[in-house]
Scaffold this motif. Sequence first.
Motif, mmCIF file in Angstrom:
data_model
loop_
_atom_site.group_PDB
_atom_site.id
_atom_site.type_symbol
_atom_site.label_atom_id
_atom_site.label_comp_id
_atom_site.label_asym_id
_atom_site.label_seq_id
_atom_site.Cartn_x
_atom_site.Cartn_y
_atom_site.Cartn_z
ATOM 1 N N LEU A 93 0.833 -1.209 0.000
ATOM 2 C CA LEU A 93 0.000 0.000 0.000
ATOM 3 C C LEU A 93 0.866 1.257 0.000
ATOM 4 O O LEU A 93 0.516 2.259 -0.634
ATOM 5 N N ALA A 94 1.996 1.200 0.682
ATOM 6 C CA ALA A 94 2.903 2.350 0.693
ATOM 7 C C ALA A 94 3.477 2.610 -0.696
ATOM 8 O O ALA A 94 3.683 3.760 -1.092
ATOM 9 N N ASP A 100 -2.933 6.265 -8.690
ATOM 10 C CA ASP A 100 -4.297 5.731 -8.726
ATOM 11 C C ASP A 100 -4.349 4.307 -9.266
ATOM 12 O O ASP A 100 -5.368 3.875 -9.804
ATOM 13 N N ARG A 101 -3.259 3.562 -9.125
ATOM 14 C CA ARG A 101 -3.278 2.175 -9.586
ATOM 15 C C ARG A 101 -4.296 1.355 -8.790
ATOM 16 O O ARG A 101 -4.365 1.471 -7.561
ATOM 17 N N PRO A 102 -5.083 0.522 -9.457
ATOM 18 C CA PRO A 102 -6.068 -0.293 -8.742
ATOM 19 C C PRO A 102 -5.409 -1.466 -8.027
ATOM 20 O O PRO A 102 -4.293 -1.889 -8.362
ATOM 21 N N LEU A 103 -6.120 -1.980 -7.049
ATOM 22 C CA LEU A 103 -5.692 -3.152 -6.291
ATOM 23 C C LEU A 103 -6.743 -4.241 -6.489
ATOM 24 O O LEU A 103 -7.936 -3.949 -6.617
ATOM 25 N N ALA A 166 -7.524 -7.441 6.228
ATOM 26 C CA ALA A 166 -6.769 -6.845 5.130
ATOM 27 C C ALA A 166 -7.610 -5.788 4.412
ATOM 28 O O ALA A 166 -7.111 -4.713 4.055
ATOM 29 N N LEU A 167 -8.895 -6.063 4.212
ATOM 30 C CA LEU A 167 -9.771 -5.088 3.561
ATOM 31 C C LEU A 167 -9.943 -3.839 4.420
ATOM 32 O O LEU A 167 -10.082 -2.727 3.893
ATOM 33 N N GLU A 168 -9.917 -3.994 5.732
ATOM 34 C CA GLU A 168 -9.975 -2.821 6.612
ATOM 35 C C GLU A 168 -8.718 -1.964 6.440
ATOM 36 O O GLU A 168 -8.789 -0.735 6.407
ATOM 37 N N ALA A 173 -6.096 2.949 3.765
ATOM 38 C CA ALA A 173 -5.128 3.487 2.805
ATOM 39 C C ALA A 173 -5.796 4.355 1.740
ATOM 40 O O ALA A 173 -5.112 4.891 0.867
ATOM 41 N N GLY A 174 -7.126 4.476 1.807
ATOM 42 C CA GLY A 174 -7.823 5.382 0.904
ATOM 43 C C GLY A 174 -8.450 4.745 -0.316
ATOM 44 O O GLY A 174 -8.833 5.450 -1.257
#
Length: 248
Positions: A93-94, A100-103, A166-168, A173-174
Motif C-alpha cells: 500500500l505504501a 491511482d493504480r487499482p488493487l 486486510a480489507l480494513e 489506505a484510501g
Amino acid sequence: MAKRGHRPSKAGPSRPRFYGRHAVLAALANPERTVRQIWGTHEALDGLDIPSTVPVVFANAADLGRLVPGDAPHQGLVADVDPLEDIWLGDLLAQGEGDDRPLIVLDQVTDPHNVGAILRSAAAFDALGIVTQDRHAPPESGTVARSAAGTLEVVPWVRVVNLARALEEIEKAGFWRIGLTGHADQNLSDVMGKARICLVLGAEGEGMRQNTEAHCDQLAKLPISDKVESLNVSNAAAIALYAVAARG
C-alpha cells in the motif's frame, strides 16, 4: 524495505517447478527470484544468458515431459526455483501512495489458471498488486507461472491470514472497495467515481463470502447479457481492470 501492515502468511511453501519459455525466462530475469536448476533441450537453451551459478541439465523433450504434470507444454525449458519472499500488505500500500493504480483482492479463488490469468491482466493494466488469503489460494506453481506468462515475476502478490482485516487496512489506505457480484443493483461504471479502486472478486460459482461482501464499500456488477449467468473470474477481472483504466 520496512515490513509493516497486515502480516503475510507464514506457511512454508514447497519449491515450485516452472515450465515454458515465458515463465522460465521471466524467473531468470527477476533479481528477486532464485533459480536452483534448469533442464532444457539444446535448441531451447541455445543463446540463453544463464548465470554460471545455476546448474543446467540438457534433456530431450520426452525427459522434460516426465518432469512436469501430464501434458504440460514445457516448450523445452523446465526450472526449479525458490518461492519469492513474502510481501507485507502495508509495504504494498505504501508503494501505491500518490497514484491511482487499482488493487485486486481475490476471495477463495483457488484455480491456478485463473490466478495466473488475473496476474497477467493486472500487469497489462498496471495494477498495484493482488491480495489473496493464504489458505484458499494456490501456491506459486508451474501452472500459475505458465498462465501468468511471466507476470508472476512483476506483479506483487500479497498473501494474508485474514482477508477481512486486510480489507480494513486497504480502506484506511484510501481505497474504495468495490465487490463484483451478479446480484448487485448497479453497474461497475456507475459506482467508481474518481477514487482509488480496490476490486474484490470471489470464486466463480460461489462468489464472495458474506463477510467479504460486508467489508466492501459498494457492490457492483458487469453489464453482461442475460444469455449467460456469469463470467469466468479471470475474464471478469480483466474487464473490470479495463473499466477502471478507461474511466474519464
